[in-house]
Write a protein that holds these residues in place. Sequence first.
Motif, mmCIF file in Angstrom:
data_model
loop_
_atom_site.group_PDB
_atom_site.id
_atom_site.type_symbol
_atom_site.label_atom_id
_atom_site.label_comp_id
_atom_site.label_asym_id
_atom_site.label_seq_id
_atom_site.Cartn_x
_atom_site.Cartn_y
_atom_site.Cartn_z
ATOM 1 N N UNK A 34 0.835 -1.205 0.000
ATOM 2 C CA UNK A 34 0.000 0.000 0.000
ATOM 3 C C UNK A 34 0.868 1.252 0.000
ATOM 4 N N UNK A 35 0.464 2.245 -0.792
ATOM 5 C CA UNK A 35 1.225 3.495 -0.849
ATOM 6 C C UNK A 35 1.065 4.288 0.431
ATOM 7 N N UNK A 36 -0.061 4.103 1.106
ATOM 8 C CA UNK A 36 -0.310 4.807 2.359
ATOM 9 C C UNK A 36 -1.262 3.968 3.198
ATOM 10 N N UNK A 77 -12.426 -9.710 -1.276
ATOM 11 C CA UNK A 77 -13.864 -9.769 -1.532
ATOM 12 C C UNK A 77 -14.197 -10.497 -2.822
ATOM 13 N N UNK A 78 -13.206 -10.720 -3.645
ATOM 14 C CA UNK A 78 -13.394 -11.498 -4.865
ATOM 15 C C UNK A 78 -12.108 -12.280 -5.111
ATOM 16 N N UNK A 87 -4.111 -6.657 -11.915
ATOM 17 C CA UNK A 87 -4.850 -5.492 -12.406
ATOM 18 C C UNK A 87 -4.779 -4.347 -11.396
ATOM 19 N N UNK A 88 -4.879 -3.122 -11.891
ATOM 20 C CA UNK A 88 -4.828 -1.954 -11.010
ATOM 21 C C UNK A 88 -5.915 -2.023 -9.948
ATOM 22 N N UNK A 93 -7.551 -2.934 -4.329
ATOM 23 C CA UNK A 93 -8.337 -3.707 -3.368
ATOM 24 C C UNK A 93 -7.445 -4.242 -2.248
ATOM 25 N N UNK A 94 -6.286 -4.770 -2.604
ATOM 26 C CA UNK A 94 -5.356 -5.259 -1.585
ATOM 27 C C UNK A 94 -4.918 -4.126 -0.669
ATOM 28 N N UNK A 95 -4.648 -2.970 -1.257
ATOM 29 C CA UNK A 95 -4.230 -1.817 -0.450
ATOM 30 C C UNK A 95 -5.329 -1.405 0.525
ATOM 31 N N UNK A 96 -6.567 -1.398 0.040
ATOM 32 C CA UNK A 96 -7.688 -1.037 0.904
ATOM 33 C C UNK A 96 -7.855 -2.024 2.051
ATOM 34 N N UNK A 97 -7.503 -3.270 1.803
ATOM 35 C CA UNK A 97 -7.595 -4.293 2.845
ATOM 36 C C UNK A 97 -6.380 -4.284 3.769
ATOM 37 N N UNK A 98 -5.368 -3.486 3.422
ATOM 38 C CA UNK A 98 -4.168 -3.416 4.245
ATOM 39 C C UNK A 98 -3.236 -4.599 4.055
#
Length: 208
Positions: A34-36, A77-78, A87-88, A93-98
Amino acid sequence: MPRRPSPLDGERPTRADLARFATDDPNAIDDVLPASGRLKLLIVGINPGLWTAAVNAPFARPGNRFWPSLHRAGLTEHEIDASRGLRDEDERHLAERGIGITNLVGRATARADELSSAELREGGANLVTRVRELQPRVVAIAGITAFRTAYGLPKASLGLQPPDAVAGWPPHVALFVVPQPSGLNAHESIDTLAARWSEVWAEASSDV
């Protein structure tokens, strides 16, 4: 630093393509980080396979049970299909999940058992340094044999490791070892792998 695009521009690699990715490049693929935001879980593979190096995406070879088991365990989630590259939207999605993904050793090989003990030990030492820098809540290393070699722990078992198992490991970062998800590991199925990932994710998602 942005991830490099798939070297094959989204195409499935041929046998000839795979052969040319067996090199001594110590950075065969990019990390997924994750970038942040807080890194809840850092997943650590052993090293990139040739298919993974060809498309610059982790655990990309068709038949690898990594992504199906993560989805079944609720980490994603998928079900992500990385066989032609990540894919971007999947990376977001991975970043959002941490969730971040890296490797013990960056060199690509056809099989993990082609790595030397010295490479694994060096990779293990480097991982300790990176964990201290990245400060994830939980680290999960996918491969018990490589873990034992990397840290000189021949009797280590799967699951949550003792806090002082690895010299220099940050005491507040939980360390799990999960089975290698490759189709070559006949001892595991998607369901058994998902059970392991569920345990890891419960720790990573804990508010404690």
